[in-house]
Design a protein around this motif. Structure first.
Motif, short mmCIF file in Angstrom:
data_model
loop_
_atom_site.label_atom_id
_atom_site.label_comp_id
_atom_site.label_asym_id
_atom_site.label_seq_id
_atom_site.Cartn_x
_atom_site.Cartn_y
_atom_site.Cartn_z
N TYR B 35 0.84 -1.18 0.00
CA TYR B 35 0.00 0.00 0.00
C TYR B 35 0.88 1.24 0.00
CZ TYR B 35 -4.13 -2.73 1.49
OH TYR B 35 -5.18 -3.61 1.58
N GLN B 37 0.66 5.30 1.21
CA GLN B 37 -0.14 6.23 1.99
C GLN B 37 0.49 7.62 2.00
OE1 GLN B 37 -0.67 5.38 6.22
NE2 GLN B 37 -2.64 6.44 6.24
N PRO B 43 -4.63 4.57 3.26
CA PRO B 43 -3.76 3.75 2.40
C PRO B 43 -4.45 3.43 1.08
CG PRO B 43 -3.88 2.85 4.62
CD PRO B 43 -4.94 3.89 4.52
N LEU B 88 4.44 7.07 2.74
CA LEU B 88 4.65 5.92 3.61
C LEU B 88 4.23 4.68 2.83
CD1 LEU B 88 5.33 4.88 6.54
CD2 LEU B 88 2.87 5.11 7.02
N LEU B 90 3.41 0.82 3.00
CA LEU B 90 3.01 -0.19 3.97
C LEU B 90 2.89 -1.55 3.32
CD1 LEU B 90 0.23 1.97 5.62
CD2 LEU B 90 2.23 1.14 6.84
N PHE B 104 -0.54 -5.33 9.18
CA PHE B 104 0.36 -4.37 8.55
C PHE B 104 1.70 -4.27 9.26
CE2 PHE B 104 -2.14 -2.05 5.36
CZ PHE B 104 -3.41 -2.55 5.62
N GLY B 105 2.72 -3.98 8.47
CA GLY B 105 4.02 -3.66 9.02
C GLY B 105 4.09 -2.19 9.40
N PRO B 106 5.21 -1.76 9.98
CA PRO B 106 5.36 -0.38 10.44
C PRO B 106 5.56 0.63 9.31
CG PRO B 106 7.37 -1.59 10.82
CD PRO B 106 6.37 -2.58 10.33
#
Lengths: 116, 113
Positions: B35, B37, B43, B88, B90, B104-106
């Motif tokens: 994704y 964002q 996202p 960002l 993701l 989701f990851g950071p």
């Protein structure tokens, strides 16, 4: 097409107040899934809940509760006795089934600010 | 272990650079996602891999090239990016490509100069 509307752009409350975040969705599917995610300032999206379209039971998890009403296409989220750590952006999302996979359609998000 | 990891956390690159973002999960999930964002936006899905095969490409420009070397890893290769690609990024995974929750990851915060 699927659509999720979170009409509240930003909400500010004082700690210990209850707060409800609204989510309204549009879909032509008879089977679908709804989600809530929390995104704190650190950026990671944290999964909170998944609800399928056949399960209209409300759910409570600690201070969190969710009210799913198919009749009004709404999936609202209530935080009871809010805390500063609840400050985040909250996204409501709807699954969209595509021929070769599934995607999440997100609402615009609601910024929640909890002040001490 | 319900963790998705992403590296690097931050990346600054010029428009002529080539870089890669990496994502890893060890939950046995068979679907993985990228994704994008932008600030103050939700996202947006870029790619979906299901059983290591690309199943959805949301009309993403070719300067973004995904790769899924195995069921645990997902890469996003970047080349000739534009400043508007700063965002960002993701990564997420789910049990399969059905209506399961995505974890989701950071994220990787990318800046293109």
């Amino acid at each position: 097409a699927q659509k999720v509307t979170q009409a509240q752009t930003e909400i500010s409350v004082v700690e210990k107040e209850d707060v409800t975040l609204d989510c309204v969705y549009e879909t032509r599917d008879t089977t679908y899934y709804l989600f809530w995610y929390k995104q704190p300032p650190s950026g990671e999206l944290v999964f909170l809940i998944r609800r399928n379209s056949f399960d209209e039971q409300n759910e409570i998890s600690g201070r969190y509760s969710w009210n799913f009403q198919k009749s009004t296409s709404s999936f609202n989220f209530t935080i009871t006795a809010s805390q500063v750590v609840d400050s985040a952006v909250y996204f409501c999302a709807l699954s969209e089934f595509m021929e070769y996979g599934n995607k999440l359609v997100f609402g615009a998000g609601t910024i929640l600010r909890v002040k001490s | 272990d319900t963790e998705v990891t992403q590296t690097p956390k931050h990346l600054v690159m010029g428009m002529t650079n080539k870089k890669s973002l990496k994502c890893e999960q060890h939950m046995g999930h068979r679907a993985m996602y990228w994704y994008k964002q932008k600030a103050k936006k939700p996202p947006e899905l870029m790619f979906v891999y299901s059983y290591e095969k690309l199943s959805i490409n949301e009309s993403v420009p070719s300067r973004f090239s995904p790769e899924c070397p195995n069921s645990s890893l997902l890469n996003l290769h970047l080349h000739a990016l534009q400043p508007e690609d700063s965002a960002l990024y993701l990564c997420a995974s789910s049990q399969d490509r059905g209506g399961n929750e995505q974890f989701f990851g950071p994220g990787t915060r990318l800046t293109v100069l």
